[in-house]
Design a protein around this motif. Structure first.
Motif, PDB file in Angstrom:
ATOM      1  N   SER A 185      -6.729  -3.261   3.618  1.00  0.00           N
ATOM      2  CA  SER A 185      -7.310  -1.961   3.288  1.00  0.00           C
ATOM      3  C   SER A 185      -8.655  -1.742   3.980  1.00  0.00           C
ATOM      4  O   SER A 185      -9.048  -0.602   4.232  1.00  0.00           O
ATOM      5  CB  SER A 185      -7.484  -1.839   1.776  1.00  0.00           C
ATOM      6  OG  SER A 185      -8.427  -2.788   1.309  1.00  0.00           O
ATOM      7  N   PRO A 237       0.817  -1.224   0.000  1.00  0.00           N
ATOM      8  CA  PRO A 237       0.000   0.000   0.000  1.00  0.00           C
ATOM      9  C   PRO A 237       0.847   1.269   0.000  1.00  0.00           C
ATOM     10  O   PRO A 237       1.977   1.308   0.497  1.00  0.00           O
ATOM     11  CB  PRO A 237      -0.791  -0.107   1.312  1.00  0.00           C
ATOM     12  CG  PRO A 237      -0.659  -1.530   1.743  1.00  0.00           C
ATOM     13  CD  PRO A 237       0.658  -2.000   1.238  1.00  0.00           C
ATOM     14  N   CYS A 286      -8.360   5.222  -5.825  1.00  0.00           N
ATOM     15  CA  CYS A 286      -7.562   3.987  -5.766  1.00  0.00           C
ATOM     16  C   CYS A 286      -6.828   3.777  -7.085  1.00  0.00           C
ATOM     17  O   CYS A 286      -7.439   3.777  -8.158  1.00  0.00           O
ATOM     18  CB  CYS A 286      -8.457   2.786  -5.471  1.00  0.00           C
ATOM     19  SG  CYS A 286      -7.520   1.244  -5.307  1.00  0.00           S
ATOM     20  N   HIS A 290      -7.407   4.303 -13.074  1.00  0.00           N
ATOM     21  CA  HIS A 290      -6.984   3.508 -11.915  1.00  0.00           C
ATOM     22  C   HIS A 290      -5.595   2.892 -12.097  1.00  0.00           C
ATOM     23  O   HIS A 290      -5.121   2.179 -11.207  1.00  0.00           O
ATOM     24  CB  HIS A 290      -7.997   2.387 -11.643  1.00  0.00           C
ATOM     25  CG  HIS A 290      -9.353   2.881 -11.271  1.00  0.00           C
ATOM     26  ND1 HIS A 290      -9.591   3.647 -10.144  1.00  0.00           N
ATOM     27  CD2 HIS A 290     -10.559   2.728 -11.891  1.00  0.00           C
ATOM     28  CE1 HIS A 290     -10.875   3.949 -10.074  1.00  0.00           C
ATOM     29  NE2 HIS A 290     -11.496   3.402 -11.123  1.00  0.00           N
ATOM     30  N   GLY A 338      -9.209   6.293   0.534  1.00  0.00           N
ATOM     31  CA  GLY A 338      -8.718   5.379  -0.484  1.00  0.00           C
ATOM     32  C   GLY A 338      -7.251   5.036  -0.304  1.00  0.00           C
ATOM     33  O   GLY A 338      -6.536   5.639   0.505  1.00  0.00           O
ATOM     34  N   PHE A 339      -6.833   4.028  -1.047  1.00  0.00           N
ATOM     35  CA  PHE A 339      -5.454   3.571  -1.008  1.00  0.00           C
ATOM     36  C   PHE A 339      -4.958   3.333  -2.423  1.00  0.00           C
ATOM     37  O   PHE A 339      -5.735   3.017  -3.318  1.00  0.00           O
ATOM     38  CB  PHE A 339      -5.330   2.248  -0.223  1.00  0.00           C
ATOM     39  CG  PHE A 339      -5.536   2.395   1.252  1.00  0.00           C
ATOM     40  CD1 PHE A 339      -4.469   2.684   2.078  1.00  0.00           C
ATOM     41  CD2 PHE A 339      -6.803   2.245   1.812  1.00  0.00           C
ATOM     42  CE1 PHE A 339      -4.655   2.823   3.442  1.00  0.00           C
ATOM     43  CE2 PHE A 339      -6.996   2.380   3.171  1.00  0.00           C
ATOM     44  CZ  PHE A 339      -5.922   2.672   3.993  1.00  0.00           C
ATOM     45  N   SER A 340      -3.670   3.489  -2.571  1.00  0.00           N
ATOM     46  CA  SER A 340      -3.018   3.076  -3.809  1.00  0.00           C
ATOM     47  C   SER A 340      -2.083   1.919  -3.479  1.00  0.00           C
ATOM     48  O   SER A 340      -1.631   1.770  -2.335  1.00  0.00           O
ATOM     49  CB  SER A 340      -2.223   4.237  -4.418  1.00  0.00           C
ATOM     50  OG  SER A 340      -3.088   5.242  -4.885  1.00  0.00           O
ATOM     51  N   LEU A 351     -12.507  -0.551  -6.803  1.00  0.00           N
ATOM     52  CA  LEU A 351     -11.747   0.583  -7.322  1.00  0.00           C
ATOM     53  C   LEU A 351     -12.502   1.884  -7.084  1.00  0.00           C
ATOM     54  O   LEU A 351     -13.319   2.317  -7.901  1.00  0.00           O
ATOM     55  CB  LEU A 351     -11.456   0.386  -8.812  1.00  0.00           C
ATOM     56  CG  LEU A 351     -10.586  -0.832  -9.165  1.00  0.00           C
ATOM     57  CD1 LEU A 351     -10.457  -0.980 -10.665  1.00  0.00           C
ATOM     58  CD2 LEU A 351      -9.217  -0.724  -8.515  1.00  0.00           C
ATOM     59  N   THR A 352     -12.192   2.505  -5.942  1.00  0.00           N
ATOM     60  CA  THR A 352     -12.772   3.809  -5.624  1.00  0.00           C
ATOM     61  C   THR A 352     -12.072   4.876  -6.456  1.00  0.00           C
ATOM     62  O   THR A 352     -10.998   4.628  -7.034  1.00  0.00           O
ATOM     63  CB  THR A 352     -12.597   4.111  -4.126  1.00  0.00           C
ATOM     64  OG1 THR A 352     -11.200   4.133  -3.827  1.00  0.00           O
ATOM     65  CG2 THR A 352     -13.285   3.041  -3.274  1.00  0.00           C
TER      66      THR A 352
END
Length: 679
Positions: free
Chosen positions: A665, A441, A505, A538, A450-452, A501-502
């Motif tokens: 997450s 992450p 993200c 994304h 959100g996270f990538s 997939l927000t």
């Protein structure tokens, strides 16, 4: 000036390479000389049947000599330029045979191609064709075997077309030469006609063309006229002509065309070059029988603007000296046609009616030849003060090249075996076990929802054991990074179908320098995104600093197209040693990831100041910053104080399989009061 320097460089390289190749052919040449010598010895003692066997083997060795020259030259050039010789050799052999056989450039005894000049040119042209396209041996265990196979087929077909053209072109040249020969009116039986005849013989020999074959009509007429004159003289019906076939063979071809016995003795008497002395000693048994190919190609004389001059001039001066001596009666005219392989001095004795004056005259001619060859040869090897050091370095380079070549024969084979082992290892990995993606992450410290994730490839063996990504080096050595990157893209996009997939993200994919430099990679990414129905918004592409240095034009175009599609482009490992600030201004990156190594020195003031300075990059470039390699609470706090809002590192999470990353997450929260991570 620069052009002259480049030409000189190519010339020096040509001289060195040809010398090395002919040194490698020494065993064959010396063996031929010994076989020929034994054959003549047996013939002299009346063992003609046994002598014929040795003559047969001598002809066979002479017959395979051009083929060996072609193969060794192509092998040497290929090895020198880092191309596997197993690819180049078939090309050169095909070209040599395809040009020689249809044009009757073959031996009457063996039927084998027998032109050394064509052999050299075929090897050089074939090597250039293969080196230019960097062809490698086919290996069924490689993952790109099929594409490589079609590449080989296409290249070989194009080479066949070139071969057909060169064969036809050679035919045209031969036909034109026949017309030129027909138009050239030479009379070797006159003084000026003889000088012209000898001049053409020398000039043609200096560029690798057998002058006797080229001027066959004149030579045939000379032979017939000489026979008739000798017969008339013996019958008392005519005076003996000074000029005749025996005159040219006995006095103007000692040691071979160009009276190269003088050059050989010049080398032995005055040279300090060990390689040239070795070459001369090796050529001596052949030169005794007037065979000079070893010197002709070994020094070389062919296409050598320095040695061509005495090679042509010495026979002309010898012509004048011998003609004058016979005209004023110092030496008897030649009364017989001596076999062209009769050794010097013996031939002079036989040709001049068994007179020692003929031997003395040959000795004088040889000494004059040495005197003419000497300054040119010494200049060639660099005995002059101005070139001495340069040629010394060239000599050392030549020794190094030869040593490297001889050593690399084994090394090249072991390298190929090593790559074959790597190919088999990669092939086993592809067919047994599986490649899977892990995700680490990238945490937002400013409570941004959100996270990538950064995707990282791993390999799980058939026993379920997870192996570190050391296999990436195997793909690099095989030149298959593009195939690996394409596989990673597919694996990640499959996993992204399972992710919630927000809008914020993103999933980052690392791609290699080779891949981002490929003009087709953008089309591939677009096609796969469409296939898996994933929005480009994304996806994030991470490239290394090295990539923007290797092929910046193509990389710049690819980056621009990716960004136009909505794909985020990040530069990875910034500060690891390759790039600089101008690159950040030149390339419009969306994100810059600061390398973990930059955090190593934040315990001292200079390290802190450097990191704080780099943290201000976003103010200049407008790109987002990510702090990589955050592993402690202190590092997290320092990075946050520098104004960096996105972190990645073991402090937050290690790379995890997809299911673990999704679970992480969901359970991680970022408290608004302290920005601490809690699970």
């Amino acid at each position: 000036m620069r052009k002259s320097s480049v030409l000189k460089s190519y010339y020096n390289e040509y001289i060195r390479d040809i010398s090395v190749v002919f040194l490698l052919l020494l065993p064959l040449i010396i063996c031929n000389a010994i076989t020929l010598f034994v054959g003549y010895g047996l013939n002299w003692v009346k063992f003609s049947d046994l002598a014929n066997i040795f003559f047969y083997f001598s002809n066979l060795l002479i017959g395979i000599y051009p083929i060996a020259l072609c193969l060794i030259t192509s092998y040497y050039i290929a090895t020198k330029h880092g191309v596997n010789a197993m690819v180049v050799v078939p090309y050169s052999l095909l070209l040599f045979i395809a040009v020689s056989v249809p044009n009757a450039l073959v031996s009457a005894q063996t039927g084998l191609p027998n032109n050394p000049l064509i052999a050299l040119l075929a090897a050089m042209i074939s090597a250039i064709c293969c080196i230019s396209f960097r062809l490698f041996p086919l290996d069924p265990s490689r993952i790109d075997f099929v594409s490589t196979l079609y590449k080989h087929v296409l290249h070989f077909f194009c080479f066949l077309l070139l071969t057909v053209f060169l064969a036809k072109f050679t035919t045209i040249i031969i036909e034109l030469s026949k017309e030129v020969r027909h138009d050239i009116s030479l009379n070797p039986l006159t003084f000026y006609g003889g000088l012209a005849y000898q001049f053409f013989l020398g000039l043609l020999g200096a560029i690798g063309i057998n002058g006797h074959n080229f001027l066959f009509r004149a030579k045939q007429q000379l032979f017939e006229n000489t026979q008739q004159n000798i017969a008339d003289w013996q019958a008392g019906d005519a005076a003996l002509n000074i000029l005749g076939q025996g005159f040219y063979d006995a006095f103007l071809s000692m040691g071979g065309s160009g009276n190269t016995i003088s050059l050989l003795l010049c080398v032995l008497l005055f040279s300090k070059e060990r390689r040239h002395i070795t070459l001369a000693l090796s050529a001596l048994p052949l030169v005794i029988f007037n065979i000079n190919e070893l010197l002709l190609f070994g020094l070389p004389i062919i296409f050598n603007p320095i040695l061509i001059v005495p090679f042509v001039v010495v026979p002309l001066v010898s012509f004048v000296v011998v003609y004058s001596a016979m005209t004023i009666g110092l030496v008897n005219p030649v009364s017989t046609i001596v076999d062209w392989m009769t050794p010097p001095f013996i031939s002079g004795y036989i040709a001049t009616q068994h007179s020692f004056s003929g031997v003395v005259l040959q000795l004088v001619v040889v000494i004059i030849g040495i005197a003419i060859y000497r300054p040119f040869y010494l200049y060639f090897v660099g005995q002059s003060e101005s070139n001495n050091m340069a040629i010394s370095r060239q000599h050392e380079l030549g020794r190094s090249t030869l040593k490297s070549f001889l050593g690399d024969v084994t090394q090249a084979m072991s390298s190929y075996i090593s790559k074959h082992d790597i190919s088999r290892r990669v092939s086993r990995m592809l067919s047994h076990g599986e490649f899977i993606m892990h995700y680490q992450p990238q945490v937002y410290l400013n409570n941004k929802p959100g996270f990538s994730f950064e995707s990282l490839i791993r390999y799980k063996d058939p026993d379920g054991k997870l192996l570190p990504p050391l296999f990436i080096q195997d793909f690099q050595q095989l030149g298959a990074m593009k195939q690996l990157d394409q596989m990673v893209i597919d694996l990640v996009l499959v996993d992204m179908q399972k992710m919630p997939l927000t809008p914020n993200c993103k999933v980052a994919i690392n791609i290699s320098t080779e891949t981002i430099s490929d003009k087709h990679i953008v089309a591939y990414i677009v096609e796969r995104l469409s296939f898996y129905n994933i929005s480009p918004l994304h996806l994030e592409i991470e490239i290394t600093e090295e990539a923007i240095i290797d092929n910046d034009k193509q990389v710049s175009e690819n980056i621009a197209v990716l960004q136009a599609l909505g794909i985020t482009v990040a530069i990875d490992d910034f500060g690891s040693g390759y790039a600089s600030f101008p690159h950040l201004l030149k390339f419009n990156f969306d994100k810059v990831k600061l390398d973990r190594s930059l955090l190593f020195n934040i315990d001292n003031e200079r390290g802190k100041n450097l990191y704080q300075l780099l943290a201000k990059i976003s103010e200049v470039t407008g790109c987002v910053l990510v702090a990589e390699g955050v592993e402690t609470q202190a590092e997290k706090q320092f990075v946050q104080q520098c104004g960096i809002d996105i972190c990645q590192g073991f402090y937050f999470a290690k790379p995890m399989p997809l299911n673990d990353a999704l679970a992480w997450s969901k359970t991680v929260t970022v408290t608004e009061s302290s920005n601490d991570i809690t699970v």
